[in-house]
Design an enzyme around this catalytic site. Structure first.
Site, PDB file in Angstrom:
ATOM      1  N   GLY A 281      99.061  12.003  -4.354  1.00 27.26           N
ATOM      2  CA  GLY A 281      98.755  12.866  -3.111  1.00 27.26           C
ATOM      3  C   GLY A 281      97.564  13.775  -3.082  1.00 27.26           C
TER       4      GLY A 281
ATOM      5  N   ARG B  73      99.078   5.843  -3.510  1.00 28.30           N
ATOM      6  CA  ARG B  73      99.834   5.664  -4.702  1.00 28.30           C
ATOM      7  C   ARG B  73      99.833   4.180  -4.822  1.00 28.30           C
ATOM      8  NH1 ARG B  73     102.339  10.657  -5.098  1.00 28.30           N
ATOM      9  NH2 ARG B  73     102.526  11.809  -3.085  1.00 28.30           N
TER      10      ARG B  73
ATOM     11  N   ASP C   8     100.082  13.460 -12.531  1.00 27.26           N
ATOM     12  CA  ASP C   8     100.862  12.748 -13.651  1.00 27.26           C
ATOM     13  C   ASP C   8     100.648  11.328 -13.569  1.00 27.26           C
ATOM     14  OD1 ASP C   8     102.232  13.378 -16.313  1.00 27.26           O
ATOM     15  OD2 ASP C   8     103.637  12.046 -15.202  1.00 27.26           O
TER      16      ASP C   8
ATOM     17  N   THR D 280      96.601  18.114  -7.892  1.00 22.31           N
ATOM     18  CA  THR D 280      97.699  18.262  -7.199  1.00 22.31           C
ATOM     19  C   THR D 280      98.139  19.564  -6.923  1.00 22.31           C
ATOM     20  OG1 THR D 280     100.054  17.794  -7.843  1.00 22.31           O
ATOM     21  CG2 THR D 280      98.777  18.039  -9.526  1.00 22.31           C
TER      22      THR D 280
ATOM     23  N   ASP E 283     101.160  20.686  -6.548  1.00 22.97           N
ATOM     24  CA  ASP E 283     102.085  21.078  -7.172  1.00 22.97           C
ATOM     25  C   ASP E 283     102.034  21.911  -8.320  1.00 22.97           C
ATOM     26  OD1 ASP E 283     103.803  19.904  -5.242  1.00 22.97           O
ATOM     27  OD2 ASP E 283     104.194  18.064  -6.502  1.00 22.97           O
TER      28      ASP E 283
ATOM     29  N   ASP F 231     101.949  21.071 -11.541  1.00 21.14           N
ATOM     30  CA  ASP F 231     103.244  20.524 -12.400  1.00 21.14           C
ATOM     31  C   ASP F 231     102.776  20.135 -13.862  1.00 21.14           C
ATOM     32  OD1 ASP F 231     102.185  18.189 -11.299  1.00 21.14           O
ATOM     33  OD2 ASP F 231     103.759  17.394 -10.745  1.00 21.14           O
TER      34      ASP F 231
ATOM     35  N   ARG G  85     108.747  18.509  -5.328  1.00 17.66           N
ATOM     36  CA  ARG G  85     110.050  17.639  -5.497  1.00 17.66           C
ATOM     37  C   ARG G  85     110.774  17.901  -6.737  1.00 17.66           C
ATOM     38  NH1 ARG G  85     108.061  11.826  -4.164  1.00 17.66           N
ATOM     39  NH2 ARG G  85     107.812  12.562  -1.878  1.00 17.66           N
TER      40      ARG G  85
HETATM   41  O1  F6P Z   1     101.453  16.188  -3.790  1.00 18.37           O
HETATM   42  C1  F6P Z   1     102.464  16.700  -4.184  1.00 18.37           C
HETATM   43  C2  F6P Z   1     103.616  16.398  -3.344  1.00 18.37           C
HETATM   44  O2  F6P Z   1     103.238  17.344  -2.261  1.00 18.37           O
HETATM   45  C3  F6P Z   1     105.027  16.746  -3.682  1.00 18.37           C
HETATM   46  O3  F6P Z   1     105.270  18.272  -3.624  1.00 18.37           O
HETATM   47  C4  F6P Z   1     105.788  15.922  -2.826  1.00 18.37           C
HETATM   48  O4  F6P Z   1     107.161  16.074  -3.082  1.00 18.37           O
HETATM   49  C5  F6P Z   1     104.901  14.688  -2.619  1.00 18.37           C
HETATM   50  O5  F6P Z   1     103.665  14.964  -2.879  1.00 18.37           O
HETATM   51  C6  F6P Z   1     105.280  14.107  -1.207  1.00 18.37           C
HETATM   52  O6  F6P Z   1     104.075  13.363  -0.982  1.00 18.37           O
HETATM   53  P1  F6P Z   1     104.071  12.077  -0.099  1.00 18.37           P
HETATM   54  O7  F6P Z   1     105.013  12.197   0.860  1.00 18.37           O
HETATM   55  O8  F6P Z   1     102.837  11.779   0.124  1.00 18.37           O
HETATM   56  O9  F6P Z   1     104.623  10.941  -1.291  1.00 18.37           O
END
Ligand code: F6P
Length: 350
Positions: free
Chosen positions: A11, A78, A109, A131, A133, A135, A177
Protein backbone atom coordinates in the site's frame (compact mmCIF):
# COMPACT_ATOMS: atom_id res chain seq x y z
CA UNK A 1 28.71 -0.49 -4.49
CA UNK A 2 28.42 1.38 -7.75
CA UNK A 3 24.81 0.84 -8.64
CA UNK A 4 21.83 0.37 -6.33
CA UNK A 5 18.06 0.28 -6.87
CA UNK A 6 14.99 1.58 -5.08
CA UNK A 7 11.35 0.51 -5.24
CA UNK A 8 8.06 0.98 -3.37
CA UNK A 9 5.75 -1.95 -2.71
CA UNK A 10 2.44 -2.76 -0.95
CA UNK A 11 0.00 0.00 0.00
CA UNK A 12 1.29 3.48 -0.82
CA UNK A 13 1.97 5.91 2.02
CA UNK A 14 2.48 9.68 2.01
CA UNK A 15 6.21 10.33 2.43
CA UNK A 16 7.35 7.45 0.20
CA UNK A 17 8.36 10.00 -2.45
CA UNK A 18 10.48 11.85 0.11
CA UNK A 19 12.26 8.57 0.89
CA UNK A 20 12.86 7.77 -2.80
CA UNK A 21 14.19 11.28 -3.30
CA UNK A 22 16.57 10.84 -0.36
CA UNK A 23 17.82 7.48 -1.68
CA UNK A 24 18.49 8.93 -5.12
CA UNK A 25 20.15 12.14 -3.97
CA UNK A 26 22.24 10.44 -1.25
CA UNK A 27 23.40 7.73 -3.67
CA UNK A 28 24.43 10.31 -6.27
CA UNK A 29 26.24 12.19 -3.50
CA UNK A 30 28.26 9.00 -2.85
CA UNK A 31 28.91 8.50 -6.60
CA UNK A 32 26.54 5.57 -6.97
CA UNK A 33 23.99 5.30 -9.77
CA UNK A 34 20.38 4.42 -8.98
CA UNK A 35 17.77 2.37 -10.79
CA UNK A 36 14.14 3.10 -9.86
CA UNK A 37 11.93 0.03 -10.28
CA UNK A 38 8.25 0.63 -10.93
CA UNK A 39 5.36 -1.28 -9.31
CA UNK A 40 7.52 -2.90 -6.62
CA UNK A 41 8.54 -6.51 -7.21
CA UNK A 42 6.65 -6.58 -10.51
CA UNK A 43 9.14 -4.08 -11.94
CA UNK A 44 12.09 -6.05 -10.58
CA UNK A 45 10.65 -9.15 -12.24
CA UNK A 46 10.42 -7.08 -15.44
CA UNK A 47 6.89 -8.18 -16.12
CA UNK A 48 5.97 -5.38 -18.52
CA UNK A 49 6.02 -5.95 -22.26
CA UNK A 50 8.36 -2.99 -22.63
CA UNK A 51 11.20 -2.99 -20.04
CA UNK A 52 11.24 0.82 -20.16
CA UNK A 53 8.02 0.52 -18.26
CA UNK A 54 9.72 -1.54 -15.51
CA UNK A 55 12.51 0.80 -14.47
CA UNK A 56 14.23 4.13 -15.02
CA UNK A 57 17.76 5.30 -14.36
CA UNK A 58 17.29 7.98 -11.72
CA UNK A 59 18.91 11.37 -11.90
CA UNK A 60 18.77 14.29 -9.47
CA UNK A 61 16.09 15.70 -11.74
CA UNK A 62 13.96 12.51 -11.59
CA UNK A 63 13.17 13.28 -7.97
CA UNK A 64 12.73 17.03 -8.14
CA UNK A 65 9.28 18.39 -7.30
CA UNK A 66 8.35 15.12 -5.56
CA UNK A 67 8.96 15.64 -1.83
CA UNK A 68 5.56 17.22 -1.19
CA UNK A 69 3.52 14.76 -3.23
CA UNK A 70 1.45 11.92 -1.80
CA UNK A 71 1.36 8.42 -3.29
CA UNK A 72 4.50 7.04 -4.90
CA UNK A 73 5.67 8.26 -8.29
CA UNK A 74 7.43 4.87 -8.79
CA UNK A 75 3.97 3.30 -8.43
CA UNK A 76 3.30 0.29 -6.28
CA UNK A 77 1.69 -3.14 -6.35
CA UNK A 78 1.22 -6.20 -4.21
CA UNK A 79 3.14 -9.09 -5.80
CA UNK A 80 1.52 -12.12 -4.21
CA UNK A 81 3.77 -14.73 -5.84
CA UNK A 82 7.05 -13.20 -4.69
CA UNK A 83 7.27 -15.84 -1.97
CA UNK A 84 7.98 -18.37 -4.75
CA UNK A 85 11.71 -19.23 -4.93
CA UNK A 86 11.65 -19.07 -8.75
CA UNK A 87 10.49 -15.43 -8.63
CA UNK A 88 13.22 -14.54 -6.15
CA UNK A 89 15.87 -16.25 -8.36
CA UNK A 90 14.56 -14.36 -11.37
CA UNK A 91 14.88 -11.05 -9.54
CA UNK A 92 18.48 -11.78 -8.50
CA UNK A 93 19.32 -12.68 -12.12
CA UNK A 94 17.70 -9.47 -13.35
CA UNK A 95 19.68 -7.42 -10.83
CA UNK A 96 22.96 -8.99 -12.00
CA UNK A 97 21.97 -8.28 -15.59
CA UNK A 98 21.48 -4.59 -14.80
CA UNK A 99 24.57 -4.35 -12.59
CA UNK A 100 22.44 -3.59 -9.53
CA UNK A 101 24.39 -4.56 -6.40
CA UNK A 102 21.85 -3.69 -3.71
CA UNK A 103 18.14 -2.86 -3.42
CA UNK A 104 16.30 -0.55 -1.05
CA UNK A 105 12.61 -1.44 -0.71
CA UNK A 106 10.02 0.83 0.88
CA UNK A 107 6.88 -0.82 2.26
CA UNK A 108 5.43 -2.85 5.10
CA UNK A 109 5.69 -6.38 6.43
CA UNK A 110 4.96 -8.10 3.09
CA UNK A 111 7.59 -6.01 1.31
CA UNK A 112 10.12 -6.77 4.03
CA UNK A 113 9.43 -10.52 3.76
CA UNK A 114 10.48 -10.35 0.09
CA UNK A 115 13.58 -8.28 0.88
CA UNK A 116 14.51 -10.74 3.64
CA UNK A 117 14.24 -13.68 1.22
CA UNK A 118 16.64 -11.93 -1.18
CA UNK A 119 19.08 -11.04 1.61
CA UNK A 120 18.97 -14.64 2.91
CA UNK A 121 20.19 -15.71 -0.53
CA UNK A 122 23.11 -13.30 -0.29
CA UNK A 123 21.65 -10.45 -2.33
CA UNK A 124 22.02 -7.11 -0.47
CA UNK A 125 18.73 -5.48 0.51
CA UNK A 126 17.61 -2.83 2.99
CA UNK A 127 14.02 -2.12 4.07
CA UNK A 128 12.46 1.27 4.81
CA UNK A 129 9.13 1.10 6.70
CA UNK A 130 6.42 2.81 4.64
CA UNK A 131 2.81 2.09 5.60
CA UNK A 132 0.10 4.27 7.09
CA UNK A 133 -0.82 1.45 9.50
CA UNK A 134 2.25 1.86 11.79
CA UNK A 135 1.99 -1.87 12.37
CA UNK A 136 5.65 -2.83 12.76
CA UNK A 137 6.79 -3.37 16.33
CA UNK A 138 10.51 -2.65 15.89
CA UNK A 139 10.01 1.00 14.89
CA UNK A 140 8.16 3.79 16.70
CA UNK A 141 6.89 5.18 13.40
CA UNK A 142 6.46 4.19 9.77
CA UNK A 143 6.33 6.65 6.88
CA UNK A 144 2.76 7.80 6.21
CA UNK A 145 1.28 7.22 9.65
CA UNK A 146 1.53 10.84 10.76
CA UNK A 147 -0.13 12.13 7.58
CA UNK A 148 -2.93 9.54 7.74
CA UNK A 149 -3.53 10.46 11.36
CA UNK A 150 -3.74 14.18 10.60
CA UNK A 151 -6.06 13.54 7.66
CA UNK A 152 -8.36 11.38 9.78
CA UNK A 153 -8.41 14.05 12.52
CA UNK A 154 -9.30 16.77 10.06
CA UNK A 155 -12.18 14.69 8.69
CA UNK A 156 -13.48 13.82 12.15
CA UNK A 157 -13.42 17.49 13.21
CA UNK A 158 -15.90 18.10 10.39
CA UNK A 159 -18.07 15.14 11.32
CA UNK A 160 -18.08 16.33 14.95
CA UNK A 161 -19.49 19.73 13.96
CA UNK A 162 -22.45 18.27 12.13
CA UNK A 163 -22.97 15.56 14.79
CA UNK A 164 -23.04 18.16 17.49
CA UNK A 165 -25.52 20.32 15.59
CA UNK A 166 -27.88 17.38 15.14
CA UNK A 167 -27.22 15.77 18.54
CA UNK A 168 -26.17 12.51 16.97
CA UNK A 169 -23.63 9.79 17.52
CA UNK A 170 -21.13 9.28 14.70
CA UNK A 171 -19.40 6.03 13.95
CA UNK A 172 -16.26 6.70 11.90
CA UNK A 173 -14.35 3.85 10.30
CA UNK A 174 -10.64 4.45 9.78
CA UNK A 175 -8.09 2.18 8.08
CA UNK A 176 -6.33 -0.67 9.84
CA UNK A 177 -7.23 -4.20 8.82
CA UNK A 178 -5.14 -5.89 11.49
CA UNK A 179 -3.75 -3.03 13.51
CA UNK A 180 -5.65 -0.47 15.60
CA UNK A 181 -2.86 2.10 15.85
CA UNK A 182 -4.48 4.61 13.47
CA UNK A 183 -7.82 4.21 15.29
CA UNK A 184 -6.40 4.61 18.80
CA UNK A 185 -4.26 7.65 17.95
CA UNK A 186 -7.06 9.26 15.93
CA UNK A 187 -9.55 8.68 18.75
CA UNK A 188 -7.24 10.27 21.30
CA UNK A 189 -6.43 13.24 19.06
CA UNK A 190 -10.12 13.84 18.27
CA UNK A 191 -11.46 13.46 21.79
CA UNK A 192 -13.56 10.45 20.79
CA UNK A 193 -15.70 8.70 23.40
CA UNK A 194 -14.96 5.16 22.29
CA UNK A 195 -12.52 3.27 20.05
CA UNK A 196 -12.86 -0.23 18.58
CA UNK A 197 -9.79 -2.12 17.34
CA UNK A 198 -9.12 -5.64 16.03
CA UNK A 199 -6.79 -6.45 18.94
CA UNK A 200 -9.26 -6.00 21.82
CA UNK A 201 -12.78 -7.38 22.44
CA UNK A 202 -15.69 -4.91 22.44
CA UNK A 203 -19.46 -5.11 22.46
CA UNK A 204 -22.31 -3.11 20.96
CA UNK A 205 -24.12 -3.16 24.33
CA UNK A 206 -21.17 -1.41 25.99
CA UNK A 207 -21.13 1.31 23.31
CA UNK A 208 -24.89 1.85 23.67
CA UNK A 209 -24.53 2.22 27.45
CA UNK A 210 -21.70 4.68 26.93
CA UNK A 211 -23.85 6.81 24.62
CA UNK A 212 -26.79 6.77 27.05
CA UNK A 213 -24.47 7.80 29.90
CA UNK A 214 -23.15 10.67 27.76
CA UNK A 215 -26.65 11.89 26.90
CA UNK A 216 -27.62 11.80 30.60
CA UNK A 217 -24.53 13.84 31.39
CA UNK A 218 -25.28 16.49 28.80
CA UNK A 219 -23.17 15.34 25.85
CA UNK A 220 -24.73 16.52 22.60
CA UNK A 221 -22.82 14.15 20.35
CA UNK A 222 -20.67 11.07 20.57
CA UNK A 223 -17.68 10.18 18.40
CA UNK A 224 -16.99 6.47 17.99
CA UNK A 225 -13.82 5.57 16.07
CA UNK A 226 -13.54 2.10 14.61
CA UNK A 227 -10.62 0.40 12.84
CA UNK A 228 -11.85 -1.31 9.67
CA UNK A 229 -10.72 -4.70 11.03
CA UNK A 230 -12.46 -4.29 14.39
CA UNK A 231 -15.41 -6.54 13.51
CA UNK A 232 -13.00 -9.43 14.10
CA UNK A 233 -13.06 -8.73 17.85
CA UNK A 234 -16.80 -7.94 18.25
CA UNK A 235 -18.22 -10.14 21.02
CA UNK A 236 -21.95 -9.26 20.77
CA UNK A 237 -24.49 -11.73 19.44
CA UNK A 238 -25.52 -9.47 16.57
CA UNK A 239 -28.11 -11.90 15.21
CA UNK A 240 -29.90 -12.09 18.57
CA UNK A 241 -29.88 -8.30 18.96
CA UNK A 242 -31.37 -7.82 15.49
CA UNK A 243 -34.06 -10.44 16.07
CA UNK A 244 -35.06 -8.72 19.30
CA UNK A 245 -35.59 -5.29 17.70
CA UNK A 246 -38.36 -4.69 15.18
CA UNK A 247 -36.38 -1.92 13.42
CA UNK A 248 -33.41 -4.27 12.91
CA UNK A 249 -35.31 -7.30 11.55
CA UNK A 250 -34.19 -6.72 7.93
CA UNK A 251 -30.47 -6.49 8.70
CA UNK A 252 -28.49 -9.40 7.25
CA UNK A 253 -25.99 -10.15 10.00
CA UNK A 254 -23.72 -12.55 8.08
CA UNK A 255 -21.52 -9.68 6.87
CA UNK A 256 -21.24 -6.55 8.99
CA UNK A 257 -20.63 -2.99 7.84
CA UNK A 258 -20.27 0.29 9.68
CA UNK A 259 -23.68 1.31 8.35
CA UNK A 260 -25.41 -1.74 9.81
CA UNK A 261 -23.56 -1.27 13.07
CA UNK A 262 -24.72 2.36 13.25
CA UNK A 263 -28.35 1.23 12.95
CA UNK A 264 -27.89 -1.32 15.72
CA UNK A 265 -26.21 1.21 17.99
CA UNK A 266 -29.07 3.62 17.32
CA UNK A 267 -31.68 1.00 18.25
CA UNK A 268 -29.88 0.09 21.48
CA UNK A 269 -28.88 3.58 22.61
CA UNK A 270 -31.86 5.60 21.46
CA UNK A 271 -29.54 8.22 19.97
CA UNK A 272 -29.57 8.81 16.24
CA UNK A 273 -26.33 7.30 14.90
CA UNK A 274 -24.70 7.83 11.50
CA UNK A 275 -21.77 6.04 9.88
CA UNK A 276 -18.89 7.54 7.92
CA UNK A 277 -16.19 5.42 6.28
CA UNK A 278 -13.04 7.45 5.62
CA UNK A 279 -11.45 4.82 3.33
CA UNK A 280 -8.66 5.78 0.93
CA UNK A 281 -8.95 9.49 1.78
CA UNK A 282 -6.53 8.65 4.60
CA UNK A 283 -3.92 7.14 2.31
CA UNK A 284 -3.61 9.99 -0.18
CA UNK A 285 -2.60 13.59 0.30
CA UNK A 286 0.53 15.66 0.66
CA UNK A 287 2.80 14.20 3.37
CA UNK A 288 3.12 16.01 6.68
CA UNK A 289 6.44 17.65 7.55
CA UNK A 290 7.07 14.72 9.95
CA UNK A 291 6.66 12.15 7.19
CA UNK A 292 8.86 14.10 4.77
CA UNK A 293 11.59 14.33 7.40
CA UNK A 294 11.21 10.66 8.35
CA UNK A 295 11.38 9.59 4.69
CA UNK A 296 14.43 11.76 4.10
CA UNK A 297 16.29 10.40 7.15
CA UNK A 298 15.39 6.78 6.38
CA UNK A 299 16.35 7.09 2.71
CA UNK A 300 19.76 8.63 3.39
CA UNK A 301 20.55 6.05 6.10
CA UNK A 302 19.58 3.15 3.81
CA UNK A 303 22.13 4.33 1.23
CA UNK A 304 24.82 4.69 3.90
CA UNK A 305 24.25 1.09 5.02
CA UNK A 306 24.61 -0.28 1.48
CA UNK A 307 27.71 1.87 1.00
CA UNK A 308 29.19 0.21 4.12
CA UNK A 309 28.23 -3.21 2.66
CA UNK A 310 25.75 -3.77 5.48
CA UNK A 311 22.52 -5.40 4.42
CA UNK A 312 19.63 -7.66 5.42
CA UNK A 313 18.38 -4.92 7.72
CA UNK A 314 15.26 -2.83 8.29
CA UNK A 315 15.61 0.83 9.15
CA UNK A 316 13.45 2.40 11.83
CA UNK A 317 13.25 5.10 14.45
CA UNK A 318 13.24 4.77 18.22
CA UNK A 319 13.16 7.77 20.55
CA UNK A 320 14.00 9.96 17.55
CA UNK A 321 17.17 8.00 16.75
CA UNK A 322 17.49 6.20 13.42
CA UNK A 323 18.12 2.51 14.02
CA UNK A 324 18.47 -0.63 11.94
CA UNK A 325 17.62 -4.20 12.91
CA UNK A 326 18.04 -7.55 11.13
CA UNK A 327 14.98 -8.46 9.02
CA UNK A 328 14.30 -11.37 11.40
CA UNK A 329 13.42 -8.78 14.10
CA UNK A 330 11.13 -6.82 11.77
CA UNK A 331 9.24 -9.38 9.68
CA UNK A 332 6.30 -11.11 11.39
CA UNK A 333 6.48 -8.91 14.49
CA UNK A 334 3.28 -6.81 14.43
CA UNK A 335 2.89 -3.77 16.62
CA UNK A 336 1.06 -4.82 19.80
CA UNK A 337 -1.96 -2.80 20.91
CA UNK A 338 -1.03 0.38 22.78
CA UNK A 339 -3.24 -0.47 25.77
CA UNK A 340 -2.43 2.62 27.90
CA UNK A 341 -3.29 4.94 25.02
CA UNK A 342 -6.53 3.06 24.37
CA UNK A 343 -7.49 3.28 28.06
CA UNK A 344 -6.74 7.00 27.98
CA UNK A 345 -9.32 7.45 25.21
CA UNK A 346 -11.94 5.99 27.56
CA UNK A 347 -10.83 8.06 30.57
CA UNK A 348 -10.61 11.38 28.73
CA UNK A 349 -13.71 10.78 26.60
CA UNK A 350 -16.06 10.76 29.60
O1 F6P B 1 -1.85 0.62 3.56
C1 F6P B 1 -2.36 -0.15 4.60
C2 F6P B 1 -3.82 -0.38 4.38
O2 F6P B 1 -4.33 0.87 4.17
C3 F6P B 1 -4.64 -1.09 5.43
O3 F6P B 1 -5.04 -0.30 6.53
C4 F6P B 1 -5.81 -1.58 4.63
O4 F6P B 1 -6.45 -2.63 5.19
C5 F6P B 1 -5.17 -1.95 3.33
O5 F6P B 1 -4.00 -1.16 3.22
C6 F6P B 1 -6.05 -1.79 2.16
O6 F6P B 1 -5.33 -1.61 0.99
P1 F6P B 1 -5.76 -2.11 -0.44
O7 F6P B 1 -7.23 -1.94 -0.52
O8 F6P B 1 -4.99 -1.25 -1.37
O9 F6P B 1 -5.36 -3.56 -0.52
Amino acid sequence: MQRIAVMTSGGDAPGMNAAVRAVVRAAIHYDMSVVGFKRGYNGMLMRSRDTHDDFDIMTRKSVSDKIHRGGTFLMTARCLDFHKPECQKQVIQNMHLLGVEGVIGIGGDGTFAGLKALADQGFPTIGIPGTIDNDLEYTDFTIGFDTALNTACECINRVRETSDSHERASLITVMGRNCGDIAVHTALACGAEYVMVPEAPWSIEEIAERIKWGVLNGKRSTILVMAEGAFASLTSDVKAICEAHESLKDIATDTMTGFKLASIIEALSGQETRATVLGYIQRGGSPSAQDRILGSRFGARAVELLKEDTYGRAIGIRENRIIDVPFSEAVGHPQPLNRPLMDLVGILGK
